[in-house]
Design a protein around this motif. Structure first.
Motif, PDB file in Angstrom:
ATOM      1  N   GLN A 185      -9.018  -8.459   6.152  1.00 60.35           N
ATOM      2  CA  GLN A 185      -8.915  -7.242   6.943  1.00 60.35           C
ATOM      3  C   GLN A 185      -9.109  -6.021   6.048  1.00 60.35           C
ATOM      4  OE1 GLN A 185      -5.152  -6.689   8.815  1.00 60.35           O
ATOM      5  NE2 GLN A 185      -5.887  -5.088  10.216  1.00 60.35           N
ATOM      6  N   ALA A 196      -1.115  -3.127  -0.902  1.00 57.18           N
ATOM      7  CA  ALA A 196      -2.114  -2.125  -1.283  1.00 57.18           C
ATOM      8  C   ALA A 196      -1.427  -0.873  -1.830  1.00 57.18           C
ATOM      9  CB  ALA A 196      -2.987  -1.780  -0.083  1.00 57.18           C
ATOM     10  N   ARG A 237      -0.658  -1.800  10.371  1.00 54.47           N
ATOM     11  CA  ARG A 237      -1.894  -1.339   9.722  1.00 54.47           C
ATOM     12  C   ARG A 237      -1.968   0.180   9.687  1.00 54.47           C
ATOM     13  NH1 ARG A 237      -6.882   0.450  10.313  1.00 54.47           N
ATOM     14  NH2 ARG A 237      -6.475   1.005  12.477  1.00 54.47           N
ATOM     15  N   ARG A 238      -1.602   0.834  10.794  1.00 55.75           N
ATOM     16  CA  ARG A 238      -1.706   2.294  10.842  1.00 55.75           C
ATOM     17  C   ARG A 238      -0.712   2.977   9.911  1.00 55.75           C
ATOM     18  NH1 ARG A 238      -2.569   4.526  16.923  1.00 55.75           N
ATOM     19  NH2 ARG A 238      -2.336   6.477  15.729  1.00 55.75           N
ATOM     20  N   TYR A 284      -9.044  -5.330  -3.269  1.00 58.44           N
ATOM     21  CA  TYR A 284      -9.435  -4.629  -2.046  1.00 58.44           C
ATOM     22  C   TYR A 284     -10.883  -4.149  -2.203  1.00 58.44           C
ATOM     23  CZ  TYR A 284      -4.416  -4.793  -1.453  1.00 58.44           C
ATOM     24  OH  TYR A 284      -3.125  -5.247  -1.336  1.00 58.44           O
ATOM     25  N   VAL A 323       0.414   1.776   7.032  1.00 60.70           N
ATOM     26  CA  VAL A 323      -0.106   1.641   5.677  1.00 60.70           C
ATOM     27  C   VAL A 323      -1.305   2.555   5.469  1.00 60.70           C
ATOM     28  CG1 VAL A 323      -1.158   0.043   4.038  1.00 60.70           C
ATOM     29  CG2 VAL A 323       0.786  -0.699   5.442  1.00 60.70           C
ATOM     30  N   VAL A 324      -2.211   2.591   6.465  1.00 56.74           N
ATOM     31  CA  VAL A 324      -3.393   3.445   6.349  1.00 56.74           C
ATOM     32  C   VAL A 324      -2.990   4.910   6.240  1.00 56.74           C
ATOM     33  CG1 VAL A 324      -5.423   4.290   7.591  1.00 56.74           C
ATOM     34  CG2 VAL A 324      -4.974   1.837   7.461  1.00 56.74           C
ATOM     35  N   ILE A 354      -8.861  -2.231   4.560  1.00 51.89           N
ATOM     36  CA  ILE A 354      -7.812  -1.206   4.590  1.00 51.89           C
ATOM     37  C   ILE A 354      -8.407   0.169   4.341  1.00 51.89           C
ATOM     38  CG2 ILE A 354      -5.679  -0.411   3.502  1.00 51.89           C
ATOM     39  CD1 ILE A 354      -5.106  -3.319   2.763  1.00 51.89           C
ATOM     40  N   ARG A 381       0.189  -8.326   2.568  1.00 53.54           N
ATOM     41  CA  ARG A 381      -1.072  -7.865   1.994  1.00 53.54           C
ATOM     42  C   ARG A 381      -1.292  -6.377   2.200  1.00 53.54           C
ATOM     43  NH1 ARG A 381      -6.342  -6.903   3.081  1.00 53.54           N
ATOM     44  NH2 ARG A 381      -7.798  -7.407   1.391  1.00 53.54           N
ATOM     45  N   LEU A 382      -1.007  -5.896   3.423  1.00 51.59           N
ATOM     46  CA  LEU A 382      -1.215  -4.478   3.676  1.00 51.59           C
ATOM     47  C   LEU A 382      -0.306  -3.619   2.796  1.00 51.59           C
ATOM     48  CD1 LEU A 382      -1.547  -4.548   7.564  1.00 51.59           C
ATOM     49  CD2 LEU A 382      -3.336  -3.947   5.943  1.00 51.59           C
ATOM     50  N   CYS A 383       0.972  -3.986   2.754  1.00 53.40           N
ATOM     51  CA  CYS A 383       1.913  -3.193   1.945  1.00 53.40           C
ATOM     52  C   CYS A 383       1.625  -3.321   0.452  1.00 53.40           C
ATOM     53  CB  CYS A 383       3.350  -3.633   2.237  1.00 53.40           C
ATOM     54  SG  CYS A 383       3.864  -3.293   3.942  1.00 53.40           S
TER      55      CYS A 383
END
Length: 714
Positions: A685, A616, A560-561, A643, A563-564, A687, A612-614
């Motif tokens: 979750q 984004a 998560r971090r 999102y 990607v963020v 983002i 999902r995170l990637c």
């Protein structure tokens, strides 16, 4: 009488009226008359019989009274004759006083003659008796002593009968037999010595103990005889009653007490385990002695002594007094546990009073407790206070030791699965385990109390498995306790803080490479993402030694971090694309790097879904990649629908990085999205939630654009 007759007539009339109410009953008048006549005859017959019986009783009573009167007259005549004879014999009785005195003198002389041989041989008998006592010939010595005492007591009794006030002659006899009292005392000393060594004597020579008991029983009989004579005559020989039986029980009680206290030679200064050793010696002595009492000593005493019950009570009282003395001392925690375990459990167990050789003689459940409940409660309270104080020191010391271990240059220890672990939880768990095992020796209630105390103290020291292990092993109830929630919260906080600390170290190393993202250098071909992936993978190879639940949480958080941080680089507008080629090149690079991140974290999570995170990043890239600006609204709408936590400032920043969106297009896209913004249910979750844009707000930007438009229109 007349009133009675009237009542009878009225009753008869009423009765006849009841029987003749109908006309058909007149035919039965004769039948009714005969029936009433029979009843009348029956009643008259019973009355006659009762009157006759009363008359017979009166006749008999009168006859007995006449006979009693004749007997009283006969007795009066006899009493008159007796009174006459008595008055005539008064003078004769007074004349017999000399005869009476002669009879008393004759009795005394007969007693003197009978004891004359013993009187002259008193010194010789005394000497022989003394030798017999010294040679432990107790029965023979006692026989001679009884002869001497009998001679003395008979002479003194005759002197008392002849002249009870003649103290001179009485003292003369007493002095002549003066050595007899010394013999009695010497014999008594020998008896008490044998009784004091009864446990050894009964094993070595039970006949000696039997002789002692026989002598004491003889003396008891003599005591009873002398006391009976005292009631009749008022005379009792010197040193009577001896009460040797009562003295025997006092000696035995003292012997038992001395035997219990004599074994208590161990002290705290000489041995740290003094309490355990002392109690074990007591257990062995009491058990061995009571078995000897049951098998040997009971046979040496008369049945009415209830020997075993008596010794059981003596030993129980002696042990109770001793443990109460121990409880009053300033005991340490381990000594309190040793004492209470012995008192509450060992004492009535098969190792001691519940031994198979003893329980057939008494009901162990009827025995009084060794310690009053108040004393037990005070000891338990003192133990809890001491344990609470000690446990704080133990934990502090264990924590300091663990801290030193962490600063060593050697590799941490690993468990059987290869995961790194600190030794602190194991040390603390073992410490609590040992104390719980000790507490369990006392009773279940106290064990649970100590467990609850341990649970309060272990919030930051034990892992979940250890807590559950303790609870399953020592807590009967499976219901959650008041400490569970606090422990879970504390442990979760510790786990999160630890993971966060490690991740902060990872991203500290990545900081330089993350700062290169979405810059001109990045667009021209930097290897920042390659370095980021390699660095993350290298760190997580080390993190593989962390246990799986925490490792999994760390992997998810790292994903998560990353990607963020990547999206933050976009939102910070480090680059503005100049043309379509740069947008296409940048978008392709973002899509490629998103795939690199996907590959990395799939690998770290053993194939779990991480797209999902990637995705984004790829979705943002599609906004940049679009060549037809007129379709830009649709692409942005697609991004927002995927999102929904994205905000206006994020869209403004994206459009700014794209570089070709006019002010009017930006305003139109924002206003349209505000009107058709999808709702965010919060079931995915977020983002963009924590990504802030250090620029003016969208509202102020819209107001500025509106003011500019108004000026142009004017």
């Amino acid at each position: 009488m007349e009133e009675t007759n009237r009542e009878a007539v009225a009753t008869a009339v009423q009765r006849v009226a009841g029987m003749l109410q109908r006309s058909d009953q007149l035919d039965k008048v004769e039948q009714y008359r005969r029936r009433e006549a029979r009843k009348k005859a029956s009643v008259e017959a019973r009355l006659k019989a009762a009157i006759q019986s009363q008359l017979d009783g009166v006749r008999t009573g009168l006859s007995q009274l006449h006979n009693a009167l004749r007997d009283v007259k006969d007795i009066q005549n006899s009493l008159a004759d007796v009174s006459k004879d008595w008055r005539q014999s008064i003078n004769t009785i007074e004349n017999l006083k000399d005869v009476k005195d002669a009879v008393v003198q004759h009795s005394q002389l007969a007693s003197a003659v009978e004891n004359l041989k013993n009187i002259f041989s008193v010194p010789e008998i005394v000497a022989d008796t003394q030798v017999l006592i010294e040679q432990a010939e107790l029965l023979e010595a006692h026989r001679k002593l009884m002869d001497l005492e009998c001679s003395r007591d008979d002479l003194m009794y005759e002197q008392y009968r002849m002249d009870s006030k003649n103290t001179h002659d009485m003292n003369l006899i007493r002095n002549y037999f003066g050595a007899v009292q010394g013999l009695s005392d010497d014999l008594a000393k020998q008896l008490w010595m044998v009784l004091q060594r009864a446990m050894g004597t009964v094993r070595r020579d039970p006949t000696m103990l039997v002789s002692v008991v026989r002598i004491i029983e003889r003396e008891e009989k003599i005591d009873r005889r002398m006391l009976d004579r005292k009631k009749q005559t008022g005379f009792i020989p010197p040193s009577r009653p001896k009460s040797w039986k009562e003295k025997m029980f006092e000696v035995l009680e003292g012997t038992v007490t001395t035997r219990i206290e004599g074994s208590q030679s161990v002290t705290r200064e000489a041995d740290k385990m003094w309490m355990v050793r002392l109690l074990e010696i007591t257990r062995k002595y009491v058990l061995d002695d009571l078995i000897v009492v049951k098998n040997l000593m009971v046979q040496c005493f008369p049945p009415h002594y209830n020997t075993f019950d008596r010794f059981l009570k003596l030993y129980h009282n002696a042990v109770s007094m001793r443990v109460q003395e121990l409880a009053a001392e300033d005991l340490e925690a381990n000594e309190i546990v040793s004492l209470l375990t012995w008192v509450l459990n060992t004492y009535k167990s098969v190792e001691m009073m519940g031994h198979p050789d003893l329980v057939t003689e008494y009901d162990i459940h009827l025995m009084d407790p060794l310690l009053p409940q108040k004393v037990v409660d005070e000891l338990l309270s003192k133990y809890v206070q001491t344990f609470t104080s000690n446990i704080t020191g133990w934990l502090r010391k264990a924590l300091e030791t663990d801290k030193k271990d962490w600063f060593k240059e050697t590799e941490p220890e690993a468990d059987q699965d290869g995961y790194y672990q600190t030794t602190l939880p194991a040390i603390v768990f073992q410490m609590f385990e040992q104390n719980l095992q000790v507490a369990a020796q006392i009773d279940e209630t106290f064990k649970e109390e100590v467990l609850k105390l341990c649970l309060k103290q272990m919030n930051s020291f034990l892992i979940r498995e250890s807590i559950n292990s303790l609870k399953k092993k020592y807590l009967k109830s499976t219901e959650p306790t008041q400490n569970d929630a606090a422990i879970e919260r504390t442990l979760n906080d510790v786990a999160k803080d630890g993971c966060q600390f490690l991740l902060d170290e990872v991203f500290l190393d990545l900081e330089h490479h993350l700062s290169e993202l979405l810059t001109r250098k990045w667009l021209t071909g930097t290897h920042a993402v390659d370095t980021i992936c390699v660095t993350v993978e290298d760190y997580f190879n080390d993190f593989a030694k962390i246990k799986k639940p925490f490792n999994t949480e760390m992997t998810s958080e790292a994903h998560r971090r990353v990607v963020v941080e990547y999206i933050k680089a976009v939102m910070q507008k480090r680059i503005t694309f100049k043309n379509a080629d740069e947008r296409r090149e940048g978008a392709d690079r973002m899509i490629k790097e998103a795939e690199q991140f996907k590959f990395l974290f799939r690998k770290l999570t053993a194939g779990e879904e991480t797209d999902r995170l990637c995705d984004a990043i790829a979705a943002i890239a599609e906004v940049f990649k679009l060549t037809d600006p007129t379709l830009l609204y649709l692409e942005v709408s697609t991004l927002v629908s995927k999102y929904p936590d994205i905000r206006e400032e994020h869209i403004v920043a994206l459009l700014a990085v794209r570089g070709d969106a006019s002010r009017e297009m930006k305003q139109m896209i924002i206003e349209t999205l505000n009107q058709n913004k999808p709702s965010y249910a919060g079931n995915t979750q977020p983002i963009f939630k924590d990504i802030t844009i250090p620029t003016v707000t969208m509202t102020s930007m819209s107001s500025s654009m509106a003011a500019t438009a108004n000026k142009l229109l004017k």
